[in-house]
Design a protein around this motif. Structure first.
Motif, PDB file in Angstrom:
ATOM      1  N   LEU A   5     110.771  -3.115 -25.753  1.00 50.33           N
ATOM      2  CA  LEU A   5     111.223  -4.199 -26.619  1.00 50.33           C
ATOM      3  C   LEU A   5     112.698  -4.029 -26.982  1.00 50.33           C
ATOM      4  N   GLY A   6     113.098  -2.805 -27.279  1.00 56.56           N
ATOM      5  CA  GLY A   6     114.510  -2.554 -27.561  1.00 56.56           C
ATOM      6  C   GLY A   6     115.392  -2.922 -26.388  1.00 56.56           C
ATOM      7  N   HIS A   7     114.944  -2.575 -25.179  1.00 60.85           N
ATOM      8  CA  HIS A   7     115.712  -2.884 -23.972  1.00 60.85           C
ATOM      9  C   HIS A   7     115.762  -4.387 -23.720  1.00 60.85           C
ATOM     10  N   GLU A   8     114.623  -5.060 -23.847  1.00 65.98           N
ATOM     11  CA  GLU A   8     114.566  -6.490 -23.550  1.00 65.98           C
ATOM     12  C   GLU A   8     115.376  -7.331 -24.523  1.00 65.98           C
ATOM     13  N   TYR A   9     115.379  -6.924 -25.788  1.00 66.41           N
ATOM     14  CA  TYR A   9     116.102  -7.698 -26.793  1.00 66.41           C
ATOM     15  C   TYR A   9     117.483  -7.114 -27.110  1.00 66.41           C
ATOM     16  N   GLN A  10     117.841  -6.053 -26.382  1.00 74.51           N
ATOM     17  CA  GLN A  10     119.147  -5.418 -26.563  1.00 74.51           C
ATOM     18  C   GLN A  10     119.392  -5.033 -28.021  1.00 74.51           C
ATOM     19  N   LEU A  11     118.421  -4.285 -28.575  1.00 70.01           N
ATOM     20  CA  LEU A  11     118.501  -3.829 -29.954  1.00 70.01           C
ATOM     21  C   LEU A  11     118.185  -2.344 -30.021  1.00 70.01           C
TER      22      LEU A  11
ATOM     23  N   THR B  95     123.535   6.729 -59.207  1.00 70.84           N
ATOM     24  CA  THR B  95     123.223   7.120 -57.835  1.00 70.84           C
ATOM     25  C   THR B  95     124.429   6.871 -56.933  1.00 70.84           C
ATOM     26  N   ALA B  96     125.075   5.728 -57.099  1.00 70.46           N
ATOM     27  CA  ALA B  96     126.297   5.449 -56.346  1.00 70.46           C
ATOM     28  C   ALA B  96     127.373   6.485 -56.656  1.00 70.46           C
ATOM     29  N   LYS B  97     127.435   6.886 -57.914  1.00 62.66           N
ATOM     30  CA  LYS B  97     128.409   7.899 -58.324  1.00 62.66           C
ATOM     31  C   LYS B  97     128.118   9.238 -57.645  1.00 62.66           C
ATOM     32  N   LEU B  98     126.837   9.588 -57.535  1.00 61.11           N
ATOM     33  CA  LEU B  98     126.451  10.837 -56.878  1.00 61.11           C
ATOM     34  C   LEU B  98     126.881  10.842 -55.415  1.00 61.11           C
ATOM     35  N   LEU B  99     126.674   9.728 -54.716  1.00 60.99           N
ATOM     36  CA  LEU B  99     127.091   9.655 -53.316  1.00 60.99           C
ATOM     37  C   LEU B  99     128.601   9.815 -53.188  1.00 60.99           C
ATOM     38  N   LYS B 100     129.331   9.191 -54.096  1.00 60.05           N
ATOM     39  CA  LYS B 100     130.789   9.287 -54.067  1.00 60.05           C
ATOM     40  C   LYS B 100     131.245  10.716 -54.329  1.00 60.05           C
ATOM     41  N   GLU B 101     130.608  11.378 -55.286  1.00 56.54           N
ATOM     42  CA  GLU B 101     130.974  12.755 -55.602  1.00 56.54           C
ATOM     43  C   GLU B 101     130.756  13.685 -54.417  1.00 56.54           C
ATOM     44  N   ARG B 102     129.714  13.412 -53.640  1.00 55.68           N
ATOM     45  CA  ARG B 102     129.399  14.251 -52.479  1.00 55.68           C
ATOM     46  C   ARG B 102     130.100  13.773 -51.210  1.00 55.68           C
ATOM     47  N   ASN B 103     130.891  12.722 -51.315  1.00 55.65           N
ATOM     48  CA  ASN B 103     131.605  12.145 -50.168  1.00 55.65           C
ATOM     49  C   ASN B 103     130.630  11.764 -49.054  1.00 55.65           C
ATOM     50  N   ILE B 104     129.507  11.190 -49.462  1.00 57.53           N
ATOM     51  CA  ILE B 104     128.510  10.713 -48.492  1.00 57.53           C
ATOM     52  C   ILE B 104     128.896   9.296 -48.082  1.00 57.53           C
ATOM     53  N   LYS B 105     128.938   9.073 -46.780  1.00 55.21           N
ATOM     54  CA  LYS B 105     129.432   7.806 -46.251  1.00 55.21           C
ATOM     55  C   LYS B 105     128.282   6.926 -45.780  1.00 55.21           C
ATOM     56  N   PRO B 106     128.320   5.631 -46.104  1.00 54.57           N
ATOM     57  CA  PRO B 106     127.261   4.728 -45.649  1.00 54.57           C
ATOM     58  C   PRO B 106     127.387   4.430 -44.164  1.00 54.57           C
ATOM     59  N   ILE B 107     126.250   4.244 -43.514  1.00 57.54           N
ATOM     60  CA  ILE B 107     126.232   3.853 -42.107  1.00 57.54           C
ATOM     61  C   ILE B 107     125.124   2.818 -41.920  1.00 57.54           C
ATOM     62  N   THR B 108     125.316   1.897 -40.980  1.00 57.44           N
ATOM     63  CA  THR B 108     124.349   0.834 -40.757  1.00 57.44           C
ATOM     64  C   THR B 108     123.991   0.741 -39.279  1.00 57.44           C
ATOM     65  N   TRP B 109     122.881   0.028 -39.022  1.00 59.06           N
ATOM     66  CA  TRP B 109     122.481  -0.211 -37.638  1.00 59.06           C
ATOM     67  C   TRP B 109     123.487  -1.088 -36.914  1.00 59.06           C
ATOM     68  N   ARG B 110     124.203  -1.934 -37.634  1.00 53.17           N
ATOM     69  CA  ARG B 110     125.198  -2.767 -36.982  1.00 53.17           C
ATOM     70  C   ARG B 110     126.288  -1.890 -36.341  1.00 53.17           C
ATOM     71  N   GLU B 111     126.634  -0.797 -37.001  1.00 53.56           N
ATOM     72  CA  GLU B 111     127.558   0.159 -36.391  1.00 53.56           C
ATOM     73  C   GLU B 111     126.933   0.842 -35.189  1.00 53.56           C
ATOM     74  N   ILE B 112     125.672   1.234 -35.341  1.00 59.07           N
ATOM     75  CA  ILE B 112     124.981   1.933 -34.255  1.00 59.07           C
ATOM     76  C   ILE B 112     124.913   1.065 -33.002  1.00 59.07           C
ATOM     77  N   GLN B 113     124.790  -0.254 -33.180  1.00 58.48           N
ATOM     78  CA  GLN B 113     124.771  -1.160 -32.030  1.00 58.48           C
ATOM     79  C   GLN B 113     125.994  -0.968 -31.146  1.00 58.48           C
ATOM     80  N   LYS B 114     127.111  -0.638 -31.745  1.00 58.93           N
ATOM     81  CA  LYS B 114     128.362  -0.529 -30.996  1.00 58.93           C
ATOM     82  C   LYS B 114     128.346   0.630 -29.990  1.00 58.93           C
ATOM     83  N   ILE B 115     127.524   1.627 -30.232  1.00 61.22           N
ATOM     84  CA  ILE B 115     127.511   2.778 -29.325  1.00 61.22           C
ATOM     85  C   ILE B 115     126.220   2.875 -28.516  1.00 61.22           C
ATOM     86  N   THR B 116     125.331   1.887 -28.677  1.00 65.46           N
ATOM     87  CA  THR B 116     124.076   1.932 -27.940  1.00 65.46           C
ATOM     88  C   THR B 116     123.878   0.744 -27.003  1.00 65.46           C
ATOM     89  N   LEU B 117     124.628  -0.321 -27.196  1.00 66.45           N
ATOM     90  CA  LEU B 117     124.431  -1.531 -26.399  1.00 66.45           C
ATOM     91  C   LEU B 117     125.577  -1.739 -25.406  1.00 66.45           C
TER      92      LEU B 117
END
Length: 288
Positions: free
Chosen positions: A163-169, A266-288
């Motif tokens: 399904l991932g291959h057929e729908y390019q996801l 919680t947002a403050k905790l992520l900022k303090e730890r320098n944790i960066k958000p990532i999304t599937w839309r970014e992942i699409q760029k290196i998998t499709l």
């Protein structure tokens, strides 16, 4: 064999701690939709996925269509686990008889899917779910699996890949989740997997509380692509009835998820730890 995503191709460093806070089960109920939308708009939830067979699918599909900036996946569904709240396939159940119980609803347990579901019927139904999402204006960023049912067997996992291959996801694959559903050795060459998945548990909820559990998980995140899987809803009358006799991922649990991931601390905790958000839309760029 399977490998972790090459996140350096997206400009991240090898020591960067990346986090996706992903909300499952949109479409399940009005409460689920309302809380998910608010968590996306005001909290740190940056990804969600929709259950196409559920009664409140169209409401969430309309949101996704008009808010394409948010990461949106299709939560491929083969189970209906609630005691008194049931749903079945998108297709007529006569076309996919191995996927339903005597009343025409999806099986209540993963074990029943593993025992009865025929892979060709699984693929037919899941294609119908994806096609319905597309027909309603959703531009999906990925595919994932409700209750990780598509990880139960090598045959079901093959359907997932197809399904991932057929729908390019991109598809959400995790060696950790495969082990938890009893199928640890089914990954193959070419599979991309996330580094770590974090899901709350009932024992933690009843002892230290989910807030403390999530805080501990965030404080101990390692470098790479981390996913925290949550289920946001309001602990109201509707959700209580959906989740009757089901404290695990129940109504109270879902309110706790909403509260923690919309809390500015919680947002403050992520900022303090320098944790960066990532999304599937970014992942699409290196998998499709």
């Amino acid at each position: 064999m399977a490998k972790y995503y090459d996140l350096e191709r997206l400009g991240y460093g090898k020591n960067d701690v990346l986090l996706m806070v992903h909300a499952d089960d949109a479409g399940l109920s009005c409460s689920e939709n309302a809380a998910t939308i608010e968590a996306l708009e005001t909290g740190i939830v940056n990804s969600f996925s929709i259950m196409v067979p559920c009664p409140w699918f169209l409401d969430m599909a309309n949101f996704a269509k008009h808010h394409p900036q948010y990461d949106c996946g299709i939560h491929l569904t083969l189970t209906s686990e609630w005691k008194q709240y049931k749903f079945g396939p998108v297709l007529p159940y006569s076309e996919v008889p191995s996927l339903v119980d005597k009343q025409g609803f999806f099986h209540a347990k993963r074990e029943l899917v593993k025992k009865f579901a025929k892979p060709q019927e699984v693929k037919k139904e899941l294609k119908a779910q994806i096609d319905r999402a597309l027909a309603n204006g959703i531009n999906p960023t990925h595919l994932d699996s409700h209750m990780y049912t598509l990880g139960l067997t090598k045959e079901l996992l093959s359907v997932y890949r197809e399904l991932g291959h057929e729908y390019q996801l991109p598809i959400f694959l995790s060696d950790q989740l495969l082990s938890e559903v009893g199928n640890p050795l089914s990954l193959q060459e070419g599979d991309n997997i996330v580094n770590a998945v974090h899901i709350g548990n009932l024992k933690a909820m009843e002892s230290i509380g989910l807030d403390e559990w999530y805080t501990q998980q965030i404080n101990n995140l390692k470098a790479g692509f981390n996913v925290i899987l949550i289920h946001t809803a309001f602990d109201n009358m509707e959700m209580k009835q959906v989740c009757v006799d089901h404290p695990n991922f129940g109504s109270q649990w879902r309110q706790m998820d909403f509260d923690f991931f919309t809390d500015p601390n919680t947002a403050k905790l992520l900022k303090e730890r320098n944790i960066k958000p990532i999304t599937w839309r970014e992942i699409q760029k290196i998998t499709l």
